[in-house]
Design a protein around this motif. Structure first.
Motif, PDB file in Angstrom:
ATOM      1  N   ASN A 280       0.806  -1.225   0.000  1.00  0.00           N
ATOM      2  CA  ASN A 280       0.000   0.000   0.000  1.00  0.00           C
ATOM      3  C   ASN A 280       0.840   1.276   0.000  1.00  0.00           C
ATOM      4  O   ASN A 280       0.384   2.312   0.495  1.00  0.00           O
ATOM      5  N   ASN A 281       2.057   1.188  -0.563  1.00  0.00           N
ATOM      6  CA  ASN A 281       2.874   2.386  -0.773  1.00  0.00           C
ATOM      7  C   ASN A 281       3.061   3.161   0.526  1.00  0.00           C
ATOM      8  O   ASN A 281       2.792   4.361   0.595  1.00  0.00           O
ATOM      9  N   GLN A 282       3.507   2.448   1.563  1.00  0.00           N
ATOM     10  CA  GLN A 282       3.762   3.063   2.867  1.00  0.00           C
ATOM     11  C   GLN A 282       2.508   3.705   3.460  1.00  0.00           C
ATOM     12  O   GLN A 282       2.557   4.761   4.090  1.00  0.00           O
ATOM     13  N   ALA A 283       1.367   3.032   3.251  1.00  0.00           N
ATOM     14  CA  ALA A 283       0.072   3.480   3.781  1.00  0.00           C
ATOM     15  C   ALA A 283      -0.327   4.847   3.242  1.00  0.00           C
ATOM     16  O   ALA A 283      -1.029   5.618   3.910  1.00  0.00           O
ATOM     17  N   THR A 284       0.108   5.152   2.023  1.00  0.00           N
ATOM     18  CA  THR A 284      -0.258   6.411   1.377  1.00  0.00           C
ATOM     19  C   THR A 284      -1.631   6.270   0.739  1.00  0.00           C
ATOM     20  O   THR A 284      -1.820   5.438  -0.168  1.00  0.00           O
ATOM     21  N   GLU A 285      -2.582   7.041   1.192  1.00  0.00           N
ATOM     22  CA  GLU A 285      -3.945   6.920   0.687  1.00  0.00           C
ATOM     23  C   GLU A 285      -3.999   7.233  -0.804  1.00  0.00           C
ATOM     24  O   GLU A 285      -3.287   8.106  -1.301  1.00  0.00           O
ATOM     25  N   GLY A 286      -4.866   6.515  -1.515  1.00  0.00           N
ATOM     26  CA  GLY A 286      -5.034   6.730  -2.943  1.00  0.00           C
ATOM     27  C   GLY A 286      -5.129   5.440  -3.727  1.00  0.00           C
ATOM     28  O   GLY A 286      -6.037   5.265  -4.538  1.00  0.00           O
ATOM     29  N   PHE A 287      -4.192   4.517  -3.485  1.00  0.00           N
ATOM     30  CA  PHE A 287      -4.249   3.212  -4.137  1.00  0.00           C
ATOM     31  C   PHE A 287      -3.462   2.210  -3.318  1.00  0.00           C
ATOM     32  O   PHE A 287      -2.628   2.564  -2.487  1.00  0.00           O
ATOM     33  N   PHE A 288      -3.740   0.931  -3.579  1.00  0.00           N
ATOM     34  CA  PHE A 288      -2.962  -0.149  -2.999  1.00  0.00           C
ATOM     35  C   PHE A 288      -2.958  -1.300  -3.998  1.00  0.00           C
ATOM     36  O   PHE A 288      -3.719  -1.298  -4.975  1.00  0.00           O
ATOM     37  N   CYS A 289      -2.093  -2.277  -3.769  1.00  0.00           N
ATOM     38  CA  CYS A 289      -1.910  -3.372  -4.724  1.00  0.00           C
ATOM     39  C   CYS A 289      -2.160  -4.724  -4.065  1.00  0.00           C
ATOM     40  O   CYS A 289      -1.292  -5.228  -3.340  1.00  0.00           O
ATOM     41  N   PRO A 290      -3.340  -5.325  -4.300  1.00  0.00           N
ATOM     42  CA  PRO A 290      -3.554  -6.722  -3.938  1.00  0.00           C
ATOM     43  C   PRO A 290      -3.040  -7.593  -5.087  1.00  0.00           C
ATOM     44  O   PRO A 290      -3.593  -7.577  -6.190  1.00  0.00           O
ATOM     45  N   GLU A 291      -1.965  -8.332  -4.831  1.00  0.00           N
ATOM     46  CA  GLU A 291      -1.234  -8.995  -5.903  1.00  0.00           C
ATOM     47  C   GLU A 291      -1.386 -10.511  -5.824  1.00  0.00           C
ATOM     48  O   GLU A 291      -0.750 -11.164  -4.985  1.00  0.00           O
ATOM     49  N   PRO A 292      -2.224 -11.104  -6.666  1.00  0.00           N
ATOM     50  CA  PRO A 292      -2.300 -12.571  -6.703  1.00  0.00           C
ATOM     51  C   PRO A 292      -1.034 -13.142  -7.323  1.00  0.00           C
ATOM     52  O   PRO A 292      -0.568 -12.676  -8.366  1.00  0.00           O
ATOM     53  N   GLN A 293      -0.452 -14.126  -6.664  1.00  0.00           N
ATOM     54  CA  GLN A 293       0.855 -14.638  -7.067  1.00  0.00           C
ATOM     55  C   GLN A 293       0.837 -16.163  -7.033  1.00  0.00           C
ATOM     56  O   GLN A 293       0.395 -16.767  -6.052  1.00  0.00           O
ATOM     57  N   ILE A 294       1.321 -16.780  -8.096  1.00  0.00           N
ATOM     58  CA  ILE A 294       1.385 -18.246  -8.136  1.00  0.00           C
ATOM     59  C   ILE A 294       2.293 -18.770  -7.035  1.00  0.00           C
ATOM     60  O   ILE A 294       1.945 -19.701  -6.306  1.00  0.00           O
ATOM     61  N   ASN A 295       3.458 -18.179  -6.929  1.00  0.00           N
ATOM     62  CA  ASN A 295       4.536 -18.765  -6.137  1.00  0.00           C
ATOM     63  C   ASN A 295       4.951 -17.887  -4.963  1.00  0.00           C
ATOM     64  O   ASN A 295       4.771 -16.674  -4.980  1.00  0.00           O
ATOM     65  N   LEU A 296       5.528 -18.528  -3.977  1.00  0.00           N
ATOM     66  CA  LEU A 296       6.194 -17.831  -2.881  1.00  0.00           C
ATOM     67  C   LEU A 296       7.328 -16.983  -3.445  1.00  0.00           C
ATOM     68  O   LEU A 296       7.993 -17.371  -4.407  1.00  0.00           O
ATOM     69  N   VAL A 297       7.548 -15.812  -2.852  1.00  0.00           N
ATOM     70  CA  VAL A 297       8.718 -15.014  -3.205  1.00  0.00           C
ATOM     71  C   VAL A 297       9.980 -15.870  -3.055  1.00  0.00           C
ATOM     72  O   VAL A 297      10.132 -16.604  -2.075  1.00  0.00           O
ATOM     73  N   ASN A 298      10.867 -15.783  -4.060  1.00  0.00           N
ATOM     74  CA  ASN A 298      12.145 -16.507  -4.008  1.00  0.00           C
ATOM     75  C   ASN A 298      11.954 -18.021  -3.915  1.00  0.00           C
ATOM     76  O   ASN A 298      12.803 -18.742  -3.378  1.00  0.00           O
ATOM     77  N   ALA A 299      10.839 -18.507  -4.449  1.00  0.00           N
ATOM     78  CA  ALA A 299      10.448 -19.916  -4.263  1.00  0.00           C
ATOM     79  C   ALA A 299      11.515 -20.938  -4.660  1.00  0.00           C
ATOM     80  O   ALA A 299      11.694 -21.940  -3.961  1.00  0.00           O
ATOM     81  N   PRO A 300      12.243 -20.758  -5.772  1.00  0.00           N
ATOM     82  CA  PRO A 300      13.206 -21.805  -6.150  1.00  0.00           C
ATOM     83  C   PRO A 300      14.306 -22.047  -5.125  1.00  0.00           C
ATOM     84  O   PRO A 300      14.954 -23.098  -5.153  1.00  0.00           O
ATOM     85  N   LYS A 301      14.527 -21.091  -4.218  1.00  0.00           N
ATOM     86  CA  LYS A 301      15.548 -21.290  -3.184  1.00  0.00           C
ATOM     87  C   LYS A 301      14.952 -21.753  -1.859  1.00  0.00           C
ATOM     88  O   LYS A 301      15.682 -21.953  -0.884  1.00  0.00           O
ATOM     89  N   SER A 302      13.644 -21.948  -1.821  1.00  0.00           N
ATOM     90  CA  SER A 302      12.998 -22.390  -0.589  1.00  0.00           C
ATOM     91  C   SER A 302      13.145 -23.892  -0.413  1.00  0.00           C
ATOM     92  O   SER A 302      13.160 -24.651  -1.391  1.00  0.00           O
ATOM     93  N   LYS A 303      13.238 -24.323   0.833  1.00  0.00           N
ATOM     94  CA  LYS A 303      13.298 -25.752   1.138  1.00  0.00           C
ATOM     95  C   LYS A 303      11.922 -26.334   1.440  1.00  0.00           C
ATOM     96  O   LYS A 303      11.798 -27.522   1.743  1.00  0.00           O
ATOM     97  N   LEU A 304      10.890 -25.518   1.380  1.00  0.00           N
ATOM     98  CA  LEU A 304       9.535 -25.984   1.653  1.00  0.00           C
ATOM     99  C   LEU A 304       8.995 -26.788   0.475  1.00  0.00           C
ATOM    100  O   LEU A 304       9.482 -26.660  -0.658  1.00  0.00           O
TER     101      LEU A 304
END
Length: 332
Positions: A280-304
């Motif tokens: 939400n851009n440091q809680a700056t009113e006006g817009f925010f980004c709900p981001e649907p994502q397939i994968n975990l951030v940095n997923a290829p390096k995760s051990k999960l």
């Protein structure tokens, strides 16, 4: 209901415009195939953050925070690299403060307009990008593939269909997200204080000082519990948070309610997205980004486990596809 699809301009960029009754949308193919506008012209609602004709330079400089940018691969990769099938890929480090690669290439790549037009019930546009040895991003992700987007506009709102096809002869990683920028407020007579957002989040991933998941979870705050329950103001605190996605009633979605107007904008993204980022851009009113994502951030390096974190590949000739929809309903 009048339906139109035509070539025009958005600011100084060529655009494909769609019309369906009171709804209007605009797509800018040259800059990432970005669906830059979705409006209800009868009520003067603007649901997506738009640059407007006088702010196009900022859009070209920061295309990831306007409209619906495609991120492939999405979000951050430690030191700009990740392993895959016994090898490794190396991407430019383009976020100096973390030393990571951020957001991939498709949101800044020109896309090709395959077709646009109308049917009996909708206006639509289809754009695609095909990557092969002649594309500059091939040096970093050496696979041949096509990504195709179809947007359509009808009385039911804005529909999105996404398809990824592996055109090569080796398995390729399928890592993707949308950095969707939603206005709050989207109604001209409302303020950000009139808005409540809820999302189908589950647990919050712990992120280290480089904004990379540690593999552990953090407890949700009381406001985050409201985020997945009755709703909370989108700017309750600075957010650059990563969550698991947990569908509710068979759907994976974000709902943004304007209490003053008494309506809810629904962003139903489909259940193939296993994660959310919410920024939400440091809680700056006006817009925010709900981001649907397939994968975990940095997923290829995760051990999960790969299934848990949305890490998978496409074999040669295979497809992956998903649909999403924006629509408006009366608030409860």
């Amino acid at each position: 209901m009048e339906l139109r699809a035509y070539e025009g301009m958005y600011g100084d960029e060529k655009a494909i415009w769609l019309e369906a009754g009171d709804y209007v949308a605009a797509m800018i193919p040259r800059i990432g195939g970005n669906l830059i506008a979705f409006r209800d012209v009868s009520k003067n609602y603007r649901f997506l953050r738009e640059p407007g004709g006088d702010n196009m330079e900022d859009f070209r400089d920061k295309p990831g925070i306007y409209g619906i940018p495609v991120l492939f691969p999405p979000n951050r990769y430690e030191d700009g690299s990740f392993p895959w099938n016994g090898g490794a890929y190396s991407f430019p480090v383009n976020e100096e403060e973390t030393g990571n690669h951020l957001h991939g290439f498709l949101h800044i790549t020109p896309w090709t307009v395959e077709e646009f037009g109308t049917t009996a019930s909708e206006s639509y546009v289809i754009v695609s990008v095909t990557i092969d040895e002649n594309h500059e991003s091939y040096a970093y992700l050496p696979h041949r593939y096509t990504v195709r987007l179809r947007y359509s506009l009808s009385r039911d709102g804005l529909s999105q269909h996404l398809l990824v096809r592996n055109n090569g002869d080796e398995a390729m990683p399928c890592l993707l997200a949308f950095h969707t920028a939603v206005n709050a407020p989207f109604a001209p007579k409302s303020t950000a204080k009139d808005y409540r957002v809820k999302a189908t989040i589950g647990q919050r991933w712990e992120l280290d000082e480089r904004m990379l998941p540690t593999g552990s979870y953090q407890p949700l705050t009381s406001e985050e519990e409201k985020l997945k329950g009755e709703g909370v103001n989108p700017f309750f605190a600075p957010m650059d948070n990563h969550y698991t996605a947990v569908p509710q009633n068979g759907r994976n979605r974000m709902e943004l309610t304007d209490l003053k107007e008494g309506i809810t904008l629904v962003y139903d993204v489909g259940t193939s997205y296993k994660q959310w980022m919410i920024w939400n851009n440091q809680a700056t009113e006006g817009f925010f980004c709900p981001e649907p994502q397939i994968n975990l951030v940095n997923a290829p390096k995760s051990k999960l486990p790969a299934e848990e974190i949305g890490l998978f590949g496409l074999e040669p000739g295979e497809y992956w596809e998903e649909t999403a929809r924006f629509y408006v309903k009366n608030a409860k």
